[in-house]
Design a protein around this motif. Structure first.
Motif, PDB file in Angstrom:
ATOM      1  N   THR A 182      39.519  48.075  41.945  1.00 52.00           N
ATOM      2  CA  THR A 182      40.178  47.327  40.869  1.00 52.00           C
ATOM      3  C   THR A 182      41.691  47.219  41.067  1.00 52.00           C
ATOM      4  N   LEU A 320      36.503  43.296  37.749  1.00 48.89           N
ATOM      5  CA  LEU A 320      36.751  41.859  37.921  1.00 48.89           C
ATOM      6  C   LEU A 320      35.753  41.016  37.135  1.00 48.89           C
ATOM      7  N   ILE A 327      40.034  35.664  38.673  1.00 50.51           N
ATOM      8  CA  ILE A 327      39.355  35.451  39.953  1.00 50.51           C
ATOM      9  C   ILE A 327      39.985  34.311  40.754  1.00 50.51           C
ATOM     10  N   ASN A 365      34.793  44.571  43.150  1.00 52.06           N
ATOM     11  CA  ASN A 365      36.025  44.188  42.469  1.00 52.06           C
ATOM     12  C   ASN A 365      37.005  43.440  43.378  1.00 52.06           C
ATOM     13  N   VAL A 366      38.311  43.637  43.154  1.00 53.34           N
ATOM     14  CA  VAL A 366      39.339  42.852  43.846  1.00 53.34           C
ATOM     15  C   VAL A 366      39.275  43.077  45.349  1.00 53.34           C
TER      16      VAL A 366
END
Length: 467
Positions: A182, A320, A327, A365-366
């Motif tokens: 994250t 996310l 996004i 996630n990221v």
């Protein structure tokens, strides 16, 4: 300054014992309140600095009712309770206490909790002053790039930037909580870069990757000859960070003995190396975890006093999948970076490609988004990305799944599935170029440790939880 304590407790013996212990420790003690109306009268007359508050009292009103008034008056309070009912505890937690003391408790527990509560309250006052200052118009407004290059577009992103602006100028300890990937390290860097310590060291420690027998040496250093094999003096991470910031990632992985030593650093701002050298350090502490530390405290895997010392200014990073407004801006940001690195002229995503990104659930996630954009850039020849390189399983839309697949997985289940999927892509190669650790952007030792904890082995029958 002598701190004045109000005890709100309807059991005479318990209240009297508490009063005796507090007076012996140098606190002032107000009259004892055995009901909410009596307590309110005492508050108006005697002006307590802090309240020890039982949940169930004489009369129809409870300590939870009184807590709401204390919160409005900005008087810190700690609950006293023998009740373990989840609904009651959840209601109590919603009033944002500075701690819980579960009966029966020892004198030392009370004194530690009071010390922590008062410390947290003072830090809260500092944070409020900083927040007020941050609300004043600035000559030149800060942009995303001015706050560590954190990219996003939604309300959660703006709230995060606001929190960073508030806490960065102070020396307050920060606890960053969020799933793997994250961006906890990125946020820690942003806080450091926006602080007066920006030109001083920013030292990163992955607590989950430290060998158990070397934790103390890594964190606090050792003297030459302190133990067999100590052929020269070693400067620990805390001393390396002196004047700057130390970022303790995966703080929930610290074993109990290391937690005790770390608590001393937080309290005394000094370290003791193996071999006996004591040194004062001026270090800003930022910690991060993907664990539920309250649950770890409940099962005695994490010290309650350390938790409250760290949890002065908590920052919770949403996964996310819960901040989909971020996004597209993140994807465009990563596209610029990786297109430039690959020497390609790729300027945009098609609407269909963006839709694919928005429909995916992003268990990684990221970090996973960045990896997918990087891979997609390598597979794209034209000026626009019109197809996202997801695995077959990943292409299933997050909002259009079967009832069985809609079951919410735990964080550990998601992490396990994601690690297995990456290992399969890498033919179970863990370290080195093209290995799973590189793709996951974590240390190979950390990955091996997580695999062991999650029961992942190469010989395992790789069966997903949703199959």
């Amino acid at each position: 300054m002598s701190i004045r304590i109000l005890i709100v407790e309807d059991q005479f013996i318990e209240a009297n014992n508490l009063k005796h212990n507090l007076l012996g420790a140098g606190y002032e003690v107000c009259s004892i309140g055995r009901s909410v109306p009596i307590a309110l009268t005492i508050i108006e007359k005697e002006k307590p600095d802090l309240v020890l508050l039982d949940i169930f009292l004489q009369g129809p009103l409870t300590g939870i009712d009184l807590a709401r008034t204390l919160e409005k008056k900005n008087i810190p309070f700690v609950y006293l309770s023998a009740n373990s009912n989840k609904d009651v505890l959840d209601a109590a937690k919603s009033t944002r206490p500075y701690g819980f003391l579960v009966k029966p408790f020892r004198k030392s527990d009370v004194l530690v909790m009071l010390d922590v509560a008062w410390y947290l309250h003072q830090e809260k006052l500092v944070s409020k002053a900083a927040e007020k200052a941050a609300e004043k118009p600035a000559p030149s407004p800060q942009t995303d790039e001015a706050i560590g290059g954190i990219i996003g577009g939604g309300a959660a992103h703006q709230e995060l930037l606001k929190s960073i602006r508030i806490v960065a100028p102070s020396n307050t300890s920060v606890l960053i909580v969020g799933e793997n990937g994250t961006g906890k390290e990125r946020v820690a860097q942003a806080i450091h870069q926006s602080s007066p310590r920006a030109k001083e060291p920013f030292v990163i420690v992955n607590c989950g990757a430290l060998p158990a027998n070397l934790i103390e040496s890594e964190l606090f250093g050792h003297e030459k000859g302190a133990f067999t094999g100590a052929l020269q003096k070693r400067i620990g991470k805390f001393e390396q960070a002196d004047g700057g910031t130390i970022f303790l990632d995966e703080i929930g992985e610290l074993p109990p003995d290391a937690q005790v030593k770390f608590l001393r650093v937080l309290q005394e701002r000094e370290i003791e190396s193996i071999g006996g050298r004591v040194k004062k350090v001026n270090v800003r502490i930022i910690a991060a975890t993907n664990r539920d530390l309250e649950q770890e405290v409940a099962v005695s895997r994490f010290r309650v006093d350390l938790y409250y010392r760290l949890n002065v200014f908590p920052l919770r990073l949403l996964p996310l999948r819960e901040r989909k407004d971020d996004i597209e801006p993140l994807a465009r940001h990563f596209l610029k970076i990786h297109a430039r690195q690959a020497g390609k002229t790729i300027n945009s995503f098609s609407k269909g490609a963006i839709q694919t990104l928005l429909q995916y659930s992003w268990p990684g996630n990221v970090r996973e988004l960045q990896n997918i954009v990087e891979r997609t850039v390598l597979l794209t020849d034209g000026p626009e990305i019109d197809q996202i390189s997801l695995s077959v399983e990943s292409r299933r839309p997050a909002d259009n799944v079967t009832a069985d697949a809609r079951r919410i997985k735990t964080m550990e289940e998601n992490e396990r599935d994601h690690i297995i999927a990456v290992l399969e892509k890498c033919n179970w190669k863990i370290s080195g170029k093209g290995g799973a650790a590189e793709l996951l952007d974590i240390n190979a030792n950390t990955l091996t440790s997580r695999m062991k904890k999650l029961g992942i082995e190469k010989s395992i029958s790789v069966r997903r939880n949703d199959e």
